[in-house]
Design a protein around this motif. Structure first.
Motif, PDB file in Angstrom:
ATOM      1  N   ALA A  72       0.862  -1.192   0.000  1.00 61.14           N
ATOM      2  CA  ALA A  72       0.000   0.000   0.000  1.00 61.14           C
ATOM      3  C   ALA A  72       0.890   1.231   0.000  1.00 61.14           C
ATOM      4  N   THR A  73       0.926   1.935  -1.112  1.00 61.15           N
ATOM      5  CA  THR A  73       1.769   3.124  -1.230  1.00 61.15           C
ATOM      6  C   THR A  73       0.886   4.339  -1.467  1.00 61.15           C
ATOM      7  N   ALA A  74       1.302   5.450  -0.901  1.00 60.99           N
ATOM      8  CA  ALA A  74       0.542   6.682  -1.073  1.00 60.99           C
ATOM      9  C   ALA A  74       0.819   7.259  -2.447  1.00 60.99           C
ATOM     10  N   ASP A  75      -0.205   7.704  -3.109  1.00 61.29           N
ATOM     11  CA  ASP A  75      -0.067   8.370  -4.396  1.00 61.29           C
ATOM     12  C   ASP A  75       0.368   9.808  -4.130  1.00 61.29           C
ATOM     13  N   PRO A  76       1.585  10.198  -4.539  1.00 60.06           N
ATOM     14  CA  PRO A  76       2.055  11.548  -4.215  1.00 60.06           C
ATOM     15  C   PRO A  76       1.187  12.641  -4.814  1.00 60.06           C
ATOM     16  N   MET A  77       0.595  12.399  -5.981  1.00 53.08           N
ATOM     17  CA  MET A  77      -0.247  13.422  -6.589  1.00 53.08           C
ATOM     18  C   MET A  77      -1.563  13.567  -5.831  1.00 53.08           C
ATOM     19  N   ALA A  78      -2.108  12.446  -5.349  1.00 53.45           N
ATOM     20  CA  ALA A  78      -3.329  12.524  -4.551  1.00 53.45           C
ATOM     21  C   ALA A  78      -3.048  13.245  -3.239  1.00 53.45           C
ATOM     22  N   ALA A  80      -0.712  15.489  -2.776  1.00 58.36           N
ATOM     23  CA  ALA A  80      -0.518  16.907  -3.105  1.00 58.36           C
ATOM     24  C   ALA A  80      -1.856  17.605  -3.302  1.00 58.36           C
ATOM     25  N   ALA A  81      -2.788  16.922  -3.961  1.00 56.94           N
ATOM     26  CA  ALA A  81      -4.106  17.515  -4.183  1.00 56.94           C
ATOM     27  C   ALA A  81      -4.824  17.764  -2.855  1.00 56.94           C
ATOM     28  N   ARG A  82      -4.745  16.788  -1.947  1.00 57.50           N
ATOM     29  CA  ARG A  82      -5.376  16.983  -0.632  1.00 57.50           C
ATOM     30  C   ARG A  82      -4.714  18.143   0.121  1.00 57.50           C
ATOM     31  N   THR A  83      -3.416  18.259  -0.026  1.00 60.93           N
ATOM     32  CA  THR A  83      -2.691  19.310   0.696  1.00 60.93           C
ATOM     33  C   THR A  83      -3.123  20.693   0.256  1.00 60.93           C
ATOM     34  N   VAL A  84      -3.254  20.907  -1.042  1.00 62.39           N
ATOM     35  CA  VAL A  84      -3.597  22.255  -1.504  1.00 62.39           C
ATOM     36  C   VAL A  84      -5.082  22.559  -1.366  1.00 62.39           C
ATOM     37  N   VAL A  85      -5.917  21.534  -1.439  1.00 62.38           N
ATOM     38  CA  VAL A  85      -7.370  21.743  -1.427  1.00 62.38           C
ATOM     39  C   VAL A  85      -7.954  21.693  -0.019  1.00 62.38           C
ATOM     40  N   GLN A  86      -7.424  20.802   0.828  1.00 61.07           N
ATOM     41  CA  GLN A  86      -8.047  20.547   2.122  1.00 61.07           C
ATOM     42  C   GLN A  86      -7.150  20.945   3.297  1.00 61.07           C
ATOM     43  N   SER A  87      -6.212  21.812   3.090  1.00 63.16           N
ATOM     44  CA  SER A  87      -5.265  22.173   4.149  1.00 63.16           C
ATOM     45  C   SER A  87      -5.969  22.651   5.416  1.00 63.16           C
ATOM     46  N   GLN A 205       2.475  29.429   2.941  1.00 57.97           N
ATOM     47  CA  GLN A 205       2.255  28.268   2.084  1.00 57.97           C
ATOM     48  C   GLN A 205       3.319  27.191   2.333  1.00 57.97           C
ATOM     49  N   SER A 206       4.549  27.624   2.508  1.00 54.40           N
ATOM     50  CA  SER A 206       5.641  26.679   2.748  1.00 54.40           C
ATOM     51  C   SER A 206       5.453  25.942   4.069  1.00 54.40           C
ATOM     52  N   LEU A 207       5.106  26.674   5.119  1.00 50.86           N
ATOM     53  CA  LEU A 207       4.907  26.047   6.426  1.00 50.86           C
ATOM     54  C   LEU A 207       3.768  25.035   6.389  1.00 50.86           C
ATOM     55  N   ALA A 208       2.759  25.300   5.579  1.00 54.15           N
ATOM     56  CA  ALA A 208       1.597  24.416   5.475  1.00 54.15           C
ATOM     57  C   ALA A 208       1.788  23.297   4.460  1.00 54.15           C
ATOM     58  N   GLY A 209       2.907  23.315   3.722  1.00 52.92           N
ATOM     59  CA  GLY A 209       3.146  22.299   2.702  1.00 52.92           C
ATOM     60  C   GLY A 209       2.452  22.573   1.386  1.00 52.92           C
ATOM     61  N   ILE A 210       1.689  23.651   1.309  1.00 48.57           N
ATOM     62  CA  ILE A 210       0.959  23.987   0.086  1.00 48.57           C
ATOM     63  C   ILE A 210       1.928  24.346  -1.037  1.00 48.57           C
ATOM     64  N   LEU A 211       2.959  25.063  -0.702  1.00 51.52           N
ATOM     65  CA  LEU A 211       3.933  25.512  -1.692  1.00 51.52           C
ATOM     66  C   LEU A 211       4.585  24.329  -2.404  1.00 51.52           C
ATOM     67  N   GLN A 212       5.056  23.364  -1.621  1.00 51.04           N
ATOM     68  CA  GLN A 212       5.716  22.205  -2.195  1.00 51.04           C
ATOM     69  C   GLN A 212       4.748  21.365  -3.019  1.00 51.04           C
ATOM     70  N   ALA A 213       3.538  21.173  -2.472  1.00 51.22           N
ATOM     71  CA  ALA A 213       2.546  20.353  -3.169  1.00 51.22           C
ATOM     72  C   ALA A 213       2.136  20.987  -4.489  1.00 51.22           C
ATOM     73  N   SER A 214       1.968  22.293  -4.504  1.00 50.25           N
ATOM     74  CA  SER A 214       1.580  22.976  -5.737  1.00 50.25           C
ATOM     75  C   SER A 214       2.678  22.889  -6.781  1.00 50.25           C
ATOM     76  N   HIS A 215       3.928  23.039  -6.363  1.00 46.27           N
ATOM     77  CA  HIS A 215       5.041  22.902  -7.312  1.00 46.27           C
ATOM     78  C   HIS A 215       5.098  21.484  -7.883  1.00 46.27           C
ATOM     79  N   LEU A 216       4.830  20.490  -7.049  1.00 44.68           N
ATOM     80  CA  LEU A 216       4.806  19.111  -7.536  1.00 44.68           C
ATOM     81  C   LEU A 216       3.714  18.948  -8.584  1.00 44.68           C
TER      82      LEU A 216
END
Length: 313
Positions: A72-78, A80-87, A205-216
């Motif tokens: 069971a591996t986490a989908d990095p794109m999924a 990232a989507a949760r991070t930017v949308v549901q932070s 954004q960086s502290l919340a991980g949004i910045l990294q997720a959006s760049h990904l």
């Protein structure tokens, strides 16, 4: 944009280049070479390298055993989507007022520009720290460098007016000195307030991980129009977060009267129409999101990642 690294020495940076009369902005992800985009009105932005998102294993490390059963591996794109949308940032509530007044220093010397930004940064820290912690993230204050002229010894390639790079906000005193001497001093002040709070928005954004997720997310999009849309969502959110701070502190700043009118003019006339890359949003979108943050004083108003494309155009 932040002290975030993938693999070896990969730095996320953002640069804002502003033409005195047009309020032009530009941003770019810097790769291992830390190259930043340099944009001027009428010219196409340069291209910089994208980060390696999967660092290689250390040489000589142990071999990895393959389990017999399914993994069971986490989908990095999924993710990232949760991070930017549901932070949780959007659920932390209204920003408390710092109760700070606008710094009294005026852009008449590099020392006074530095004093203005230093005092402003302390106020931003005071308001944002409790919200970041309430959202479940670790708060750390960004560093600040206010520079004059070209300084080649700095770790980030400063080809722009304002840069957030590797956990540090870089501000050009030359830009503010020129604006104060050649244009409207009040417009200079509203621009300075917008700029430092916008760059701080990237830090949030960086502290919340949004910045990294959006760049990904942006780096995986082969369609250039969709990649630019993702870029605009990120930058317009930073402008919205800029408005959040000013709205939270408006009673004490104070953001009213002629200052508020000029700030509204400033955010209403800061668009990327001149730039064929369209990285930061047109004047209408920039004004809409900056004012939304100001009116709500709550990061919940800044979820640009769920907005209709027409509102982040």
């Amino acid at each position: 944009m932040g002290s975030i690294r993938w693999g070896r020495a990969v730095v996320i940076c953002a640069a804002l280049t502003l033409a005195a009369g047009s309020g032009v902005v530009a941003a770019r992800l810097a790769g291992p070479g830390r190259a930043l985009e340099s944009s001027t009105p009428g010219s196409a932005p340069t291209t910089s390298s994208q980060p390696s998102l999967a660092p290689s294993a250390p040489a000589g490390g142990p071999a990895t055993a393959t389990p017999s059963g399914p993994i069971a591996t986490a989908d990095p794109m999924a993710t990232a989507a949760r991070t930017v949308v549901q932070s949780n940032l959007y659920k932390a509530g209204r920003l408390p007022a710092s109760r700070c007044k606008e710094p009294a220093a005026r852009a008449t010397s590099p020392a006074k520009v530095r004093l203005y930004y230093t005092q402003f940064l302390a106020c931003l820290n005071k308001s944002w720290a409790p919200v970041i912690r309430k959202a479940g993230f670790t708060f750390s204050a960004p560093k600040l460098v206010v520079y004059a002229g070209r300084q080649a010894d700095l770790p980030c390639d400063l080809t722009s007016t304002a840069v957030y790079c590797d956990g540090t906000i870089y501000m050009s005193a030359d830009y503010d000195l020129k604006n104060h001497a050649s244009y409207d001093p009040l417009w200079t002040r509203t621009t300075m307030a917008f700029l430092i709070a916008h760059e701080y928005g990237h830090h949030v954004q960086s502290l919340a991980g949004i910045l990294q997720a959006s760049h990904l997310r942006e780096s995986t999009l082969s369609n250039s129009n969709l990649a630019l849309l993702e870029h605009r969502r990120r930058e317009l959110q930073a402008s919205c977060l800029s408005g959040v701070y000013l709205g939270a502190d408006k009673q004490y700043f104070p953001a009213r009267g002629s200052w508020l009118l000029k700030w509204r003019w400033t955010v209403r006339n800061r668009g990327d129409e001149w730039n064929p890359q369209r990285t930061h949003g047109n004047k209408t979108s920039h004004s809409r999101w900056s004012r939304a943050g100001f009116d709500a004083a709550d990061p919940a108003a800044c979820n640009t990642f769920t907005a209709e494309p027409a509102t982040v155009s």
